[in-house]
Design an enzyme around this catalytic site. Sequence first.
Site, PDB file in Angstrom:
ATOM      1  N   ARG A  51       0.831  -1.201   0.000  1.00  0.00           N
ATOM      2  CA  ARG A  51       0.000   0.000   0.000  1.00  0.00           C
ATOM      3  C   ARG A  51       0.871   1.258   0.000  1.00  0.00           C
ATOM      4  O   ARG A  51       2.056   1.217   0.298  1.00  0.00           O
ATOM      5  CB  ARG A  51      -0.910   0.020   1.244  1.00  0.00           C
ATOM      6  CG  ARG A  51      -2.008  -1.019   1.222  1.00  0.00           C
ATOM      7  CD  ARG A  51      -2.751  -1.068   2.549  1.00  0.00           C
ATOM      8  NE  ARG A  51      -1.957  -1.692   3.609  1.00  0.00           N
ATOM      9  CZ  ARG A  51      -2.386  -1.890   4.855  1.00  0.00           C
ATOM     10  NH1 ARG A  51      -3.611  -1.460   5.196  1.00  0.00           N
ATOM     11  NH2 ARG A  51      -1.629  -2.470   5.760  1.00  0.00           N
ATOM     12  N   LYS A  58       1.978   1.907   7.526  1.00  0.00           N
ATOM     13  CA  LYS A  58       2.347   1.060   8.656  1.00  0.00           C
ATOM     14  C   LYS A  58       3.391   1.740   9.539  1.00  0.00           C
ATOM     15  O   LYS A  58       4.023   2.716   9.146  1.00  0.00           O
ATOM     16  CB  LYS A  58       2.885  -0.294   8.171  1.00  0.00           C
ATOM     17  CG  LYS A  58       1.848  -1.141   7.474  1.00  0.00           C
ATOM     18  CD  LYS A  58       0.633  -1.441   8.347  1.00  0.00           C
ATOM     19  CE  LYS A  58       0.947  -2.380   9.494  1.00  0.00           C
ATOM     20  NZ  LYS A  58      -0.251  -2.676  10.330  1.00  0.00           N
ATOM     21  N   ASP A  82      -2.223  -7.656  14.841  1.00  0.00           N
ATOM     22  CA  ASP A  82      -1.492  -6.389  14.916  1.00  0.00           C
ATOM     23  C   ASP A  82      -1.719  -5.678  16.246  1.00  0.00           C
ATOM     24  O   ASP A  82      -1.159  -4.610  16.496  1.00  0.00           O
ATOM     25  CB  ASP A  82      -1.816  -5.463  13.735  1.00  0.00           C
ATOM     26  CG  ASP A  82      -3.290  -5.169  13.572  1.00  0.00           C
ATOM     27  OD1 ASP A  82      -4.072  -5.514  14.476  1.00  0.00           O
ATOM     28  OD2 ASP A  82      -3.663  -4.590  12.536  1.00  0.00           O
ATOM     29  N   GLU A 122      -5.382   4.227  14.190  1.00  0.00           N
ATOM     30  CA  GLU A 122      -6.271   3.253  14.832  1.00  0.00           C
ATOM     31  C   GLU A 122      -6.864   3.738  16.142  1.00  0.00           C
ATOM     32  O   GLU A 122      -7.792   3.114  16.670  1.00  0.00           O
ATOM     33  CB  GLU A 122      -5.520   1.934  15.055  1.00  0.00           C
ATOM     34  CG  GLU A 122      -4.485   1.940  16.169  1.00  0.00           C
ATOM     35  CD  GLU A 122      -3.151   2.560  15.771  1.00  0.00           C
ATOM     36  OE1 GLU A 122      -2.242   2.566  16.615  1.00  0.00           O
ATOM     37  OE2 GLU A 122      -3.025   3.025  14.620  1.00  0.00           O
ATOM     38  N   HIS A 157      -0.141   1.004  16.248  1.00  0.00           N
ATOM     39  CA  HIS A 157      -0.321  -0.245  17.015  1.00  0.00           C
ATOM     40  C   HIS A 157       0.836  -0.458  17.990  1.00  0.00           C
ATOM     41  O   HIS A 157       1.497  -1.497  18.010  1.00  0.00           O
ATOM     42  CB  HIS A 157      -0.448  -1.445  16.064  1.00  0.00           C
ATOM     43  CG  HIS A 157      -1.681  -1.419  15.218  1.00  0.00           C
ATOM     44  ND1 HIS A 157      -2.945  -1.517  15.747  1.00  0.00           N
ATOM     45  CD2 HIS A 157      -1.838  -1.304  13.873  1.00  0.00           C
ATOM     46  CE1 HIS A 157      -3.845  -1.466  14.762  1.00  0.00           C
ATOM     47  NE2 HIS A 157      -3.200  -1.324  13.624  1.00  0.00           N
ATOM     48  N   TYR A 178      -0.718   4.060  10.904  1.00  0.00           N
ATOM     49  CA  TYR A 178      -1.114   3.015  11.840  1.00  0.00           C
ATOM     50  C   TYR A 178       0.102   2.689  12.692  1.00  0.00           C
ATOM     51  O   TYR A 178       1.147   2.292  12.172  1.00  0.00           O
ATOM     52  CB  TYR A 178      -1.568   1.749  11.093  1.00  0.00           C
ATOM     53  CG  TYR A 178      -2.909   1.881  10.407  1.00  0.00           C
ATOM     54  CD1 TYR A 178      -4.071   2.054  11.139  1.00  0.00           C
ATOM     55  CD2 TYR A 178      -3.013   1.814   9.013  1.00  0.00           C
ATOM     56  CE1 TYR A 178      -5.307   2.182  10.508  1.00  0.00           C
ATOM     57  CE2 TYR A 178      -4.240   1.936   8.380  1.00  0.00           C
ATOM     58  CZ  TYR A 178      -5.380   2.121   9.131  1.00  0.00           C
ATOM     59  OH  TYR A 178      -6.601   2.239   8.507  1.00  0.00           O
TER      60      TYR A 178
END
Length: 370
Positions: free
Chosen positions: A16, A74, A269, A117, A95, A93
């Site tokens: 992505r 990411k 994740d 998130e 996480h 993101y």
Amino acid sequence: MSSIGIPKEIKPDELRVAITPDGVRELISQGLEVKIQSSAGEGAGIPDEAFDRAGAKIVDQQEAWSAHLIVKVKEPQEEEFKFLREDMILFTYLHLAAYPKVGEALLKAKTTGIGYETVQLENGSLPLLAPMSEIAGRLAAQVGAHLLEKPHGGKGVLMGGCTGVQPARVIVLGAGTVGWNAARLAAGMDAEVMLLDRSPDRLRTLEGDRKGRLMSIVSSRGLIERLIPTADLLIGAVLTPGGRAPTLVDENTVMQMKNNSVIVDVAIDQGGCIATSVETTHTNPTIKIHGVQHYAVGNMPGAVPFTSTEALISVTLPYILGIAGRGLEEAVTERPELLSGLNTIRGSVCHPGVAKALRITPRHPMACLR
């Protein structure tokens, strides 16, 4: 002029990219500068020429990371930690509960980290996580159906069975966006689906759209222990915003599952909700543990990068415009949900869920901003 950097994703099998040419045009029209690392969009089918025509500057990795606002898909990988700095805002993101080393790197560099998130509206919804959760849920059912086939290590069970033959039994843990999409798609394949959630109210709101062999059941530990061994496919889809996912299925229960049955742990994740789950990649997506196939890819939507990229920028673009165009403090005032997205600022953790996972005392985000 505020600059926005779009590095190429380097996490294994992550194809992505954080923006599209249409998104670039919107940013350029607001007087913003967009720097995109060369070949960042190739995996999603977007060549450098398309970004160049939209007005972006095609640059190398170092220059992409030199921008004030870095927008990614990411979390930074270890080899990217050297680019983190105090005057940077990282929007991606994160996480951090599942990747504490990233949290440590952000704190050490005093980088402002905003996690897609954890951006949360007053009604509890997670607008920047929702599209990827929808995609991951649908992929979970597709992947599970594939892995149940004998050539791919499964039991040789067709999800929907056929006339006179019992379909696969699919158990989905969690009725949020991931779980509901997984359950609905599995039911659309004519599987026997049991959707478990601890909230009767959540299950009640879904009843009107329930179709096929789909049953919604209020979850409990005893029920999970009884039902899981009967599953052909188990999908873990629980979510704790900012924190680690709870472990709902212990190793003993996995050991009781049928040989060559399948687990798809979408919660990986956030650490995973199945005790035996180990994070895998798209290149090597499965591990067999106690005779059960485990699929726990940490970036599932990366398997469909074109769809995922388009879906992601459709929700992140207004926030990118706000942060880059007006500054973080004004953007937070205009969109208060961004406050919950703030994970780290100037060496402090300012999200309670992240702080708990990292075992650090949190500071209020407004106190961090001042």
